[in-house]
Design an enzyme around this catalytic site. Structure first.
Site, PDB file in Angstrom:
ATOM      1  N   LYS A   7       0.815  -1.216   0.000  1.00 14.33           N
ATOM      2  CA  LYS A   7       0.000   0.000   0.000  1.00 14.33           C
ATOM      3  C   LYS A   7       0.851   1.270   0.000  1.00 14.33           C
ATOM      4  O   LYS A   7       0.498   2.269   0.602  1.00 14.33           O
ATOM      5  CB  LYS A   7      -0.935  -0.013   1.202  1.00 14.33           C
ATOM      6  CG  LYS A   7      -1.877  -1.200   1.176  1.00 14.33           C
ATOM      7  CD  LYS A   7      -2.983  -1.076   2.172  1.00 14.33           C
ATOM      8  CE  LYS A   7      -3.900  -2.270   2.168  1.00 14.33           C
ATOM      9  NZ  LYS A   7      -4.408  -2.680   0.907  1.00 14.33           N
ATOM     10  N   CYS A   8       1.939   1.228  -0.726  1.00 13.87           N
ATOM     11  CA  CYS A   8       2.893   2.340  -0.787  1.00 13.87           C
ATOM     12  C   CYS A   8       2.783   2.995  -2.163  1.00 13.87           C
ATOM     13  O   CYS A   8       2.451   2.341  -3.149  1.00 13.87           O
ATOM     14  CB  CYS A   8       4.302   1.769  -0.563  1.00 13.87           C
ATOM     15  SG  CYS A   8       5.643   2.935  -0.753  1.00 13.87           S
TER      16      CYS A   8
END
Length: 170
Positions: A43-44
């Site tokens: 989730k970067c």
């Protein structure tokens, strides 16, 4: 008198890590391979470009001796919040990652995985030995010694020449 042993004199092949199912993996199985070791997160903002390019590199150089070792890590703004299996399923499904994805680890702090203590002591980065963010990459030679450390924003494809040189393809 013999030299006293120090961490950088070791090889990555001296370490044992846990695979995504929790079984021990002796990194000595990678002797003779060039390794790209990466702390990953799903989730970067760097996820899409890194996973896409890691898969491209692996597809191109796996048969020539490259292995990518991915270690999910939730230490940076909780960007790998699920289980190890969630992280592996994400990478394998969305990005067709077929390189090894290991158990979630810590790369900084008191619970830093021993293999990451070794990597960080071998090549420091912008923040000294600390890992700055997700997708910090370490290139390791066939003998298990760290050749180079790359920042999270370094695109994997931009280090292709270094990989080729380590593989003896230059």
């Amino acid at each position: 008198m013999g030299a006293s042993p120090s961490v950088p004199d070791k090889s990555i092949h001296d370490f044992t890590v846990k695979d995504r199912k929790g079984s021990d993996v002796e990194l000595g199985i990678y002797k003779g391979k060039v390794l790209l070791v990466v702390n990953v997160a799903s989730k970067c903002g760097l996820t899409d470009a890194n996973y896409t390019q890691l898969t491209q590199l692996y597809s191109k150089y796996k048969s020539k001796g490259l292995e990518i070792l991915a270690f999910p890590c939730n230490q940076f703004l909780r960007q790998e919040p699920g289980t190890t299996e969630d992280a592996a399923n994400f990478a394998c499904t969305r990005y067709k990652a077929d390189y090894p994805i290991f158990r979630k680890i810590h790369v900084n702090g008191t619970h830093t995985a021993p293999v990451y203590k070794f990597l960080k002591s071998s090549k420091s980065g912008f923040l000294g030995s600390r890992i700055k963010w997700n997708f910090t990459k370490f290139l390791v030679d066939k003998d298990g010694h760290v050749l180079q450390r790359y920042s999270p924003t370094t695109p994997p494809l931009s280090i292709e020449e270094d990989i080729m040189r380590a593989l003896g393809e230059d």
